[in-house]
Design a protein around this motif. Structure first.
Motif, short mmCIF file in Angstrom:
data_model
loop_
_atom_site.label_atom_id
_atom_site.label_comp_id
_atom_site.label_asym_id
_atom_site.label_seq_id
_atom_site.Cartn_x
_atom_site.Cartn_y
_atom_site.Cartn_z
N SER A 31 0.83 -1.15 -0.02
CA SER A 31 -0.05 -0.17 0.18
C SER A 31 0.79 1.31 0.11
O SER A 31 1.79 1.23 0.67
N TYR A 32 0.23 2.37 -0.69
CA TYR A 32 1.07 3.39 -0.88
C TYR A 32 -0.05 4.73 -0.17
O TYR A 32 -0.94 4.64 -0.60
N THR A 33 0.77 5.53 0.60
CA THR A 33 -0.10 6.59 1.05
C THR A 33 0.64 7.95 1.13
O THR A 33 2.06 7.97 1.22
N TRP A 34 0.04 9.03 0.87
CA TRP A 34 0.65 10.53 0.73
C TRP A 34 -0.41 11.41 0.87
O TRP A 34 -1.64 10.96 0.86
N ALA A 35 -0.14 12.54 1.15
CA ALA A 35 -0.84 13.63 1.51
C ALA A 35 -0.50 15.05 0.89
O ALA A 35 0.86 15.23 0.92
N THR A 36 -1.12 15.93 0.81
CA THR A 36 -1.21 17.29 0.28
C THR A 36 -0.52 18.07 1.46
O THR A 36 -1.02 17.63 2.58
N THR A 69 -4.67 6.83 -0.70
CA THR A 69 -4.27 5.53 -0.48
C THR A 69 -4.43 4.70 -1.63
O THR A 69 -5.44 4.91 -2.37
N LEU A 70 -3.29 4.18 -2.15
CA LEU A 70 -3.36 3.23 -3.13
C LEU A 70 -2.79 1.58 -2.78
O LEU A 70 -1.87 1.75 -2.36
N ASN A 71 -3.86 1.02 -2.71
CA ASN A 71 -3.35 -0.51 -2.41
C ASN A 71 -3.06 -1.19 -3.71
O ASN A 71 -3.96 -1.58 -4.55
N ALA A 72 -1.99 -1.08 -3.82
CA ALA A 72 -1.31 -1.83 -5.16
C ALA A 72 -1.54 -3.17 -5.44
O ALA A 72 -1.86 -3.70 -6.41
N THR A 108 -9.38 8.40 -1.82
CA THR A 108 -8.96 9.96 -1.28
C THR A 108 -9.79 10.64 -0.38
O THR A 108 -11.07 10.31 -0.40
N ILE A 109 -9.23 11.24 0.41
CA ILE A 109 -10.09 12.07 1.49
C ILE A 109 -9.73 13.39 1.31
O ILE A 109 -8.55 13.58 1.47
N ILE A 110 -10.73 14.15 1.11
CA ILE A 110 -10.49 15.67 1.06
C ILE A 110 -11.21 16.22 2.33
O ILE A 110 -12.50 16.10 2.28
N ASN A 111 -10.45 17.05 3.01
CA ASN A 111 -11.01 17.45 4.37
C ASN A 111 -10.98 19.16 4.20
O ASN A 111 -9.91 19.80 3.99
N PHE A 112 -11.92 19.62 4.19
CA PHE A 112 -12.19 21.09 4.08
C PHE A 112 -12.45 21.80 5.58
O PHE A 112 -13.60 21.29 6.44
#
Length: 807
Positions: free
Chosen positions: A499-504, A512-515, A560-564
């Motif tokens: 699994s790959y995770t990253w954030a802005t 999150t990308l579960n390859a 993807t989780i977009i938090n406002f």
């Protein structure tokens, strides 16, 4: 029987009188019944109401009593201020003796432990002395009208109006009394607000003037708008950030000054924005990074002589031992030698280094020589091993089930920032039986081993290390085993994950990308009764039995989780929202091989499917005490190819439960207008979970603080789940555009929450209002509730007990 009801009625009346707000009130004192505003036309009425120094107690409808006051008065019965003072004096005296002894033996562990306990106890007693015992702090005293507080409110409202452009406004008040109750009426004359006219910036610094001009569209001081003092404060902060992010290291908002020129005839304000010169230099200057040093301090003096020096990317690293990767650390340093100073890069560097979870602290400071900056990053290693235990309760089917988990972390495992993590969880869980065995405890065991790499492993290891460092990249490799033992079946599975995770920046967006998510699942034991249930379904055309065959399940998924605006901070006064998108492709590799489809002769099941889900949540504070929150969730999963119309059981959607449509038991709603088999205990004795391939649900909730830790909620939930295509074993379960809107289930109810900041305990009482399993024309079931039958027919009303908010 009538006599008993009469006695009960008298007791209720007496309890209301005993808890009356005006009970035993001295002569000349009045209970504050209400605050009201008059004359508010252009100003924000809700903000003004938030300025009242005195608020009336929240009353129980149709009574003159308050839950908060009742709790407070009960607490007073058990509170003795003299005893609290005596205990406080005694503990302070004892603490003095302990400190005296510590002066003689400062390393005495028993004395140190005793000192810490006494200090904690004294803090608790001081809180009790000032605010009362726990019940008194949970409740609140009766609000008695105080003219001094009323006058302070008038002054505060006047200041608010002045600072929001109503410079000529007036505020008066009037008190109306009746018996022992008082209402305060605040009368406001707003008059015309002053508007901003010309806005001029004065500065000798061309660089600063150029930055202001380029960012003019972002200015919070806008010509033609009403004067608002808070906008001037925010504009100073914005400009300070702007300048500090463009090299002006020494600039602060104290160098920004405003002169306002009022025209009382036209009600206009001319604004002069001045950039003041510094006292330490001729002018504000742009600073550049001259050099960067990174030092990892030793955890103790034992390693003071074991230094390792290295240089990478023009950064001088000093390690007390050669145990850290300069490449990994440099990838999280977001500024370079020769670069203009940018505060946002410094703050983000601190966050990214902290995300590595390798250090106790991250301290970034600067030395100045002229307009050059020497950046110094100082850290100390975190403990190598960390063992975390957790004991708690999970809530399913309204039954608490204990669980125990243990996590062992080994930091910097390969000396390049990796974390080796072992996780084990053992638990019991309440589950409703599908074979009429009532509610029982399911036993679960899970264990996993993971290695978390602070970078993307494949295929970006080289150049991508520096390129993606600002996004907090992580790669997780995991191998796990899960075991579930239910009376109906025993199920176990092996799991492998890449699994790959990253954030802005600022975690605004998380990815999150579960390859590769690979599972081998077996169900070695199925009870005869449950086997018969699955065979009966198969005879009706529902091949759910294939989901319990040995199976190899693989998938690729992304989320993807977009938090406002920091959604999830439920104490915030700001509007916030969250959008979660999930997509999954299962059995993708089977498209490239000649795999056999599932059939009645299948002894090893394979699955292919596509799945999508979107979950949107919104949080809208109305004032300091009340909030509206809502949620919309939609999902669809479509099996294809070798699946032959069947999904892995864990990939189905289920509706109903404490975080779904709360008037239905967990996983028991729908699908569609299908009427599940009815058990012996009544209309809503649904024994079976209802797996579905499509879900649509919405929830609307009004939340309000009652008193202290107690909050209340009123909610309406609507939604249902469906299957795609005809399911002969469940008539009416399929999704059809011409009738799905008639099959929307609606539940409503009230909730009580105990919010202790670190823990939210939730009780939601929900009742079915529209039941799509009933024949058309009979789906409105809320009229089953009456005075003699408060909860409707058996099973119509469901009590949900949970931890945390439902959304």
């Amino acid at each position: 029987m009538k006599f008993t009801k009469y006695i009960l009625f008298i007791c209720v009346l007496w309890a209301m009188y005993a808890c009356s707000l005006s009970k035993n009130l001295p002569e000349g004192k009045y209970v504050l019944e209400n605050n009201s505003l008059e004359g508010v036309e252009k100003a924000d009425k809700s903000e003004i109401e938030g300025l009242f120094f005195q608020e009336p107690n929240t009353k129980i409808p149709l009574t003159n009593s308050s839950l908060g006051v009742t709790i407070y008065r009960v607490g007073q019965i058990f509170y003795d201020s003299a005893k609290v003072n005596d205990r406080l004096k005694a503990k302070n005296s004892e603490l003095g003796d302990v400190k005296t002894s510590l002066n003689e033996t400062p390393d005495d562990r028993k004395l140190l432990k005793r000192r810490d306990k006494l200090q904690t106890k004294i803090q608790d007693l001081e809180k009790m002395k000032e605010y009362g015992n726990f019940l008194m702090r949970t409740g609140n005293p009766v609000t008695i009208l105080d003219s001094a507080q009323t006058q302070k409110t008038v002054t505060e409202i006047g200041n608010y109006l002045y600072n929001h452009g109503f410079l000529d406004s007036e505020v008066t008040y009037e008190v109306e009394t009746k018996k022992k109750k008082a209402e305060v009426i605040y009368a406001i004359q707003e008059r015309e607000p002053y508007l901003l006219d010309s806005i001029y910036t004065r500065s000798d610094n061309e660089g600063i003037l150029d930055l202001i001009k380029k960012s003019q569209d972002e200015s919070l001081i806008i010509k033609g708008e009403s004067y608002d003092q808070s906008n001037f404060t925010k504009e100073r902060e914005r400009l300070e950030d702007l300048f500090k992010n463009n090299g002006y290291y020494m600039f602060t908002k104290s160098f920004i000054d405003y002169n306002l020129y009022y025209d009382t005839t036209s009600k206009k304000i001319n604004v002069e924005q001045r950039i003041l010169k510094p006292s330490f230099a001729e002018n504000h200057a742009v600073y550049r990074i001259d050099s960067i040093t990174f030092k990892v301090s030793p955890p103790s003096d034992a390693f003071i002589d074991e230094k390792q020096l290295t240089n990478y990317r023009n950064i001088d690293f000093t390690f007390y031992k050669d145990r850290f990767s300069s490449k990994i650390l440099s990838s999280r340093i977001l500024f370079d030698e020769g670069q203009e100073y940018k505060r946002i890069d410094i703050v983000e560097t601190q966050k990214q280094l902290s995300n590595l979870d390798l250090f106790r602290y991250i301290n970034i400071s600067f030395d100045t020589v002229g307009t050059s900056l020497t950046a110094k990053i100082l850290t100390q290693p975190n403990q190598k091993y960390q063992l975390t235990n957790q004991l708690g309760l999970s809530i399913t089917e309204q039954l608490p089930g204990p669980f125990f988990s243990i996590v062992l972390r080994n930091r910097n495992f390969f000396r390049a920032g990796e974390i080796l993590e072992f996780n084990t969880r053992i638990g019991y869980e309440g589950v409703a039986s599908a074979t009429d065995q009532g509610v029982y405890q399911s036993r679960e065991f899970g264990t996993s081993a993971s290695v978390i790499f602070p970078r993307f492993l494949i295929p970006f290891y080289g150049e991508g290390l520096q390129k993606f460092g600002r996004y907090n990249p992580n790669t997780r490799t995991q191998l796990g085993f899960n075991y579930t033992n239910r009376p109906e079946y025993t199920r176990s599975g092996l799991n492998g994950l890449l699994s790959y995770t990253w954030a802005t920046r600022g975690n605004r967006q998380q990815f999150t990308l579960n390859a590769a998510d690979i599972n081998y699942i077996r169900t070695p034991k199925i009870s005869p009764d449950f086997t018969q249930v699955l065979l009966d379904l198969q005879n009706q055309g529902n091949n759910l039995i294939w989901s319990f065959l040995p199976s190899f399940i693989s998938s690729i998924s992304g989320q993807t989780i977009i938090n406002f605006n920091d959604y999830g901070n439920y104490n915030s006064s700001n509007k916030a929202s969250l959008l979660k998108l999930f997509i999954e492709s299962g059995g993708t590799t089977l498209n490239f091989v000649n795999a056999t489809s599932n059939s009645e002769a299948t002894d090893f099941a394979r699955f292919q499917w596509l799945k999508f889900q979107a979950d949107y949540r919104r949080y809208l504070p109305l004032n300091q005490k009340s909030t509206v929150a809502y949620r919309a969730n939609i999902g669809i999963a479509n099996p294809y190819g070798v699946s032959n119309g069947i999904l892995p059981y864990e990939k189905y959607f289920f509706a109903g439960g404490g975080t779904s449509i709360r008037a239905w038991q967990a996983r028991r709603l729908g699908p569609g207008s299908y009427t599940p088999p009815i058990g012996e205990r009544g209309r809503y004795d649904y024994a079976f979970e209802q797996p579905s391939e499509m879900i649509l649900e919405t929830m609307l909730e009004y939340r309000r603080n009652l008193v202290g830790y107690f909050d209340m909620a009123v909610f309406v939930d609507a939604g249902n789940a469906w299957v795609i295509g005809v399911d002969n074993s469940r008539p009416g379960a399929d999704f059809k555009f011409d009738r799905f809107y008639k099959e929307i289930a609606i539940g409503t109810g009230i909730g009580l929450r105990m919010d202790f900041n670190f823990l939210v305990v939730r009780l939601d009482l929900a009742t079915k209002a529209v039941d799509p399993s009933m024949p058309e024309g009979e789906r409105w079931v809320l009229d089953n509730i009456s005075f003699n039958r408060l909860f409707g027919v058996k099973g119509q009303t469901v009590l949900n007990f949970g931890i945390g908010y439902p959304f």
